[in-house]
Design a protein around this motif. Structure first.
Motif, short mmCIF file in Angstrom:
data_model
loop_
_atom_site.label_atom_id
_atom_site.label_comp_id
_atom_site.label_asym_id
_atom_site.label_seq_id
_atom_site.Cartn_x
_atom_site.Cartn_y
_atom_site.Cartn_z
N ASP A 336 0.87 -1.17 0.00
CA ASP A 336 0.00 0.00 0.00
C ASP A 336 0.91 1.22 0.00
OD1 ASP A 336 -1.67 2.06 0.50
OD2 ASP A 336 -2.49 1.27 2.39
N SER A 337 1.01 1.89 -1.15
CA SER A 337 1.94 3.02 -1.22
C SER A 337 1.22 4.36 -1.04
CB SER A 337 2.71 2.98 -2.55
OG SER A 337 1.80 2.93 -3.61
N SER A 338 0.05 4.30 -0.39
CA SER A 338 -0.65 5.57 -0.13
C SER A 338 0.15 6.36 0.91
CB SER A 338 -2.06 5.30 0.39
OG SER A 338 -1.97 4.69 1.66
N THR A 340 -0.76 7.86 3.50
CA THR A 340 -1.15 7.56 4.88
C THR A 340 -0.38 6.34 5.39
OG1 THR A 340 -3.34 8.04 4.00
CG2 THR A 340 -3.24 7.31 6.31
N HIS A 341 -0.30 5.30 4.56
CA HIS A 341 0.38 4.07 4.98
C HIS A 341 1.89 4.31 5.13
CE1 HIS A 341 0.78 -0.18 5.61
NE2 HIS A 341 1.73 -0.25 4.69
#
Ligand code: SF4
Ligand code: SF4
Length: 350
Positions: A336-338, A340-341
């Motif tokens: 998950d490269s968002s 937030t993550h």
């Protein structure tokens, strides 16, 4: 033993010898003082002497009793040095001189014997062998380091050198059978491929793989059944490590080159023996190479007769999603490269 192990598979049937991977790595990681001669990724023509010269002939790794078998250190001439060409002579001196390196005493350098291969007439053959640190399962470099500066990451098996602990003793260079550690004279430290871990931790594949126009590099965790490397190495068994008898358990694997019959001189038909002497392939990839070649030939025949070959479909690797599976090693889920993550993992700052 690490919890997970990153691995790379390279299909040697697809390598163009273009060196795009070499340049991608150089630009990203070794474009600094003291690193000029370092090629964490290099591509050499086989059979050939490689980089550093004769690296595979001088030893390293473990002997048959599991003891370290260090080699002599390669000397500066085995690496050679970067050079400029005599363009001015060529352009302004009436074009009498051919283009040559300015330093006429050079005797070796990276890719020095490009495309030479074995030179004799109908016996001629060559192929490209891209090389990087193998992030070995039993790394001889780790065992040889008296400073305990080299370590294998528990979470993903990547082998790194702690630059603060390293004192530049170079026992690691002697121990590595692949000569994939380089000494930085400016810093007095040893340095090596880091398997692009800062990229992997953000869900991006290694720079060499991302840039490869031949699409021959497959990356993922060996123990992740969904990853292409798991399938090619463990499920389909069509990829092998280099010089396995050196005992380090390399985690860079190669699909060996197809080996059709040799052609007679001047187009006079096919001979009985294969294009590449089997002894040479056994030397590079071990005895298992014979079975792997048979497996590949069977798959090729299947595809030629119109049947579906899962192995060849995978090896074609048209799309990046097929060639790479980079997962978050904590969840084993695609990364998950968002933002937030990444913030949660502390990999970027607010
Ligand atoms: S290839 Fe050499 S430097 Fe890399 S982990 Fe194996 S022994 Fe160490
Ligand atoms: S970029 Fe790919 S095709 Fe080009 S030399 Fe490197 S591995 Fe081979």
């Amino acid at each position: 033993m690490s919890e997970h192990q990153y691995a790379m598979v390279m299909d040697l049937n697809k390598c163009l010898g273009c060196q795009t991977c070499t340049m991608a790595c150089k630009k990203q990681w070794t474009d600094h003082d003291g690193m000029e001669y370092m090629y964490w990724n290099n591509v050499e023509t086989r059979p050939g002497k490689g980089y550093p010269r004769n690296w595979d002939g001088i030893g390293g790794g473990f002997d048959r009793y599991g003891q370290l078998a260090p080699s002599p250190l390669p000397v500066a001439e085995d690496y050679g040095k970067a050079w400029e060409y005599n363009y001015e002579e060529r352009i302004f001196d009436g074009g009498k001189k051919s283009v040559q390196p300015n330093d006429r005493k050079l005797s070796w350098g990276p890719n020095w014997d490009e495309d030479q291969g074995k030179l004799n007439g109908a016996d001629n053959f060559y192929f490209y062998l891209p090389r990087l640190c193998n992030h070995c399962t039993h790394p001889a470099c780790v065992e040889a380091c008296t400073r305990k500066a080299i370590y294998k990451r528990a979470e993903d098996g990547i082998v790194l050198i702690d630059q603060d602990r390293c004192q530049g003793y170079r026992h690691c260079i002697q121990a590595c059978p692949y000569k994939k550690i380089y000494y930085n004279e400016v810093l007095g430290k040893s340095q090596k491929c880091i398997f692009c871990y800062p990229r992997l931790e953000k869900g991006k594949v290694n720079a060499c793989a991302a840039q490869c126009p031949g699409r021959l590099r497959f990356v993922g965790l060996l123990d992740d059944p969904e990853s292409p490397v798991h399938k090619l190495v463990l499920k389909y068994k069509v990829a092998l490590g280099l010089l396995p008898e050196r005992g380090t358990g390399p985690n860079v694997y190669y699909v060996p080159p197809f080996n059709p019959p040799r052609r007679a001189n001047y187009g006079k038909g096919l001979l009985d023996d294969p294009r590449i002497p089997l002894g040479y392939l056994k030397y590079l990839f071990g005895l298992e190479v014979i079975d792997v070649l048979k497996r590949l030939e069977t798959e090729l025949a299947k595809a030629q007769s119109g049947e579906q070959s899962e192995i060849l479909q995978l090896l074609i690797g048209r799309d990046a999603e097929v060639r790479y599976r980079i997962v978050d090693v904590h969840t084993m889920q695609p990364f998950d490269s968002s933002p937030t993550h990444l913030l949660q993992l502390g990999l970027i700052k607010r």
